[in-house]
Motif scaffolding. Sequence first.
Motif, mmCIF file in Angstrom:
data_model
loop_
_atom_site.group_PDB
_atom_site.id
_atom_site.type_symbol
_atom_site.label_atom_id
_atom_site.label_comp_id
_atom_site.label_asym_id
_atom_site.label_seq_id
_atom_site.Cartn_x
_atom_site.Cartn_y
_atom_site.Cartn_z
ATOM 1 N N SER A 157 -4.150 -4.816 -8.256
ATOM 2 C CA SER A 157 -3.716 -3.462 -7.908
ATOM 3 C C SER A 157 -4.802 -2.476 -8.330
ATOM 4 O O SER A 157 -5.330 -2.566 -9.444
ATOM 5 C CB SER A 157 -2.394 -3.120 -8.591
ATOM 6 N N GLN A 215 -3.002 -11.451 -7.718
ATOM 7 C CA GLN A 215 -3.017 -10.175 -7.008
ATOM 8 C C GLN A 215 -3.720 -9.112 -7.853
ATOM 9 O O GLN A 215 -3.705 -9.180 -9.090
ATOM 10 C CB GLN A 215 -1.588 -9.714 -6.689
ATOM 11 N N GLU A 239 -3.147 0.519 -3.776
ATOM 12 C CA GLU A 239 -3.158 -0.701 -2.974
ATOM 13 C C GLU A 239 -3.093 -1.930 -3.868
ATOM 14 O O GLU A 239 -3.740 -1.992 -4.913
ATOM 15 C CB GLU A 239 -4.439 -0.759 -2.118
ATOM 16 N N THR A 240 -2.292 -2.927 -3.459
ATOM 17 C CA THR A 240 -2.237 -4.232 -4.103
ATOM 18 C C THR A 240 -2.680 -5.275 -3.083
ATOM 19 O O THR A 240 -2.168 -5.304 -1.961
ATOM 20 C CB THR A 240 -0.820 -4.556 -4.604
ATOM 21 N N SER A 264 0.853 -1.191 0.000
ATOM 22 C CA SER A 264 0.000 0.000 0.000
ATOM 23 C C SER A 264 0.888 1.238 0.000
ATOM 24 O O SER A 264 1.530 1.548 0.994
ATOM 25 C CB SER A 264 -0.919 0.002 1.224
ATOM 26 N N ILE A 285 4.073 -2.499 -10.611
ATOM 27 C CA ILE A 285 3.139 -3.452 -10.000
ATOM 28 C C ILE A 285 3.921 -4.687 -9.566
ATOM 29 O O ILE A 285 4.723 -5.215 -10.335
ATOM 30 C CB ILE A 285 2.053 -3.866 -11.013
#
Length: 477
Positions: free
Chosen positions: A140, A138, A109-110, A105, A200
């Motif tokens: 993002s 994940q 935020e991921t 973060s 990322i």
Amino acid sequence: MKRIFQYMATLLLLWVVGTSCEEGNDNWRIITAIQTGTYIVGDATIYSAAATSAQLTTPAFDPQETNANVVGIYTWLKKSGSFQILDVDAEGNQVTYGKGSVVASTSFETVEMTTGGSGFTVANDGLYYIVCNKADKQLSILPAEFGIIGDATPKLWNDETAMNGTLDEEHSIIEYVIKDVTLDKKEMKFRYLHSWGVEIPYQGGTVKIHSNMGGLSKASISEAYSECKGGGENFSIGKAGIYDITLKLDLRTGVFSAKGICTAEDTSSATLPEKMFITGDAWDWKWENAPEMIPVHSHDGMFWGIYYIEANKGVKFNNEMSWNTGNNFGVEKNDPKGYGEYPAGGDNLVVNKSAYYQVVVVCELSADKKSVNRKIILSEPIPYLIGDAAAGGWGAQLTDADKFTLNEDGEYVSPACKAGNLRMCVKLNGCDWWQTEFNVFNGMIEFRGKGGDQAAVAVTAGQVVKLNFKNNTGSIK
């Protein structure tokens, strides 16, 4: 099976066929075709199910690459709802992902994607770029609040000038607009997150995605919309003046486009010089010998250089290599001068001791923009190491531990380098280090000027850099 929306333009009559239905004020048709892909769904979106326009696609990577495991989408999200990620494989099998643990973060935020997890949410209504890393499962979530940036804009290349973003839900159009903004006859583009790329997390490292929008080719922005792409070309401003600028995203197609309307042309006659040259006794007062000063990145009309000037010898400046054209100037009085700031005038600049001088010429438009004011700043030259090779690293920048010192041979000598990529600069008031950056390539000092990042120069621990500004040579040993 996966439901997919297909947008249909209604001319006179909407035919309802099979499983079709209307959604909102647009005409959307639900069809039951199997199609592989990754989709954003949920009541935080403008889609009620997996739509063709809700499919995540390959981002604009920096540098350009192909990676099928990373997909993304620009879309409007509402804080009052939530969304999930739907993945459909080649056999039509569906998996719905919700929010898991937070991975990182920072400015965005991921989070981990968890099968059947609760919906993802955002704090504010707005445009977001949603990036799905399928390899690590994940997600993002990047707020995409666009602004204009460039040497044509009020903040130059230093930062964005904010635009106002609104959603026309009826027509599925997002517009970012800035009105009555003063633009110079230079270049601009659109950017968000105050950075040129967004990294990322990916497979223990990162992938970088463009956070700017430019044209498909180099062209002037006009009153007609021009299509944009991530990492595209700068837009030129055809004439200085007051503008209304619009960046538009059609959520049905995912296509960005931009236009600019000049509402009042700037008819000022004065312009800042793009080049500056220095001449004097050291160069036999010949313009063909005169070195060109280095433009300061993102500071129009500002130039610098390091020169050895003998006591009681004269110096003058001009934006052209001529005594007959351009604007020849020195200082107001020819009494010998030391370090300090001096207004421009007609007399030669004369220094009071033989030494190296860091010379800065600053040109600024007058309040009425009808003339150019000039001043000259003399200071002691102090090059610095910065970044990986510096003692202070990236955290403690331009400290005494990273200063070069002048030896008896007239060379500036660095402290011992740390292992990594070498970067060097001088310090100017009101400027960032990278705006006066330089490096050594094939034994010559090359200055960044107004260009992009210079090529990496690797050094090993303990190596020392020597710089000779009389002939702009350097060594790394």
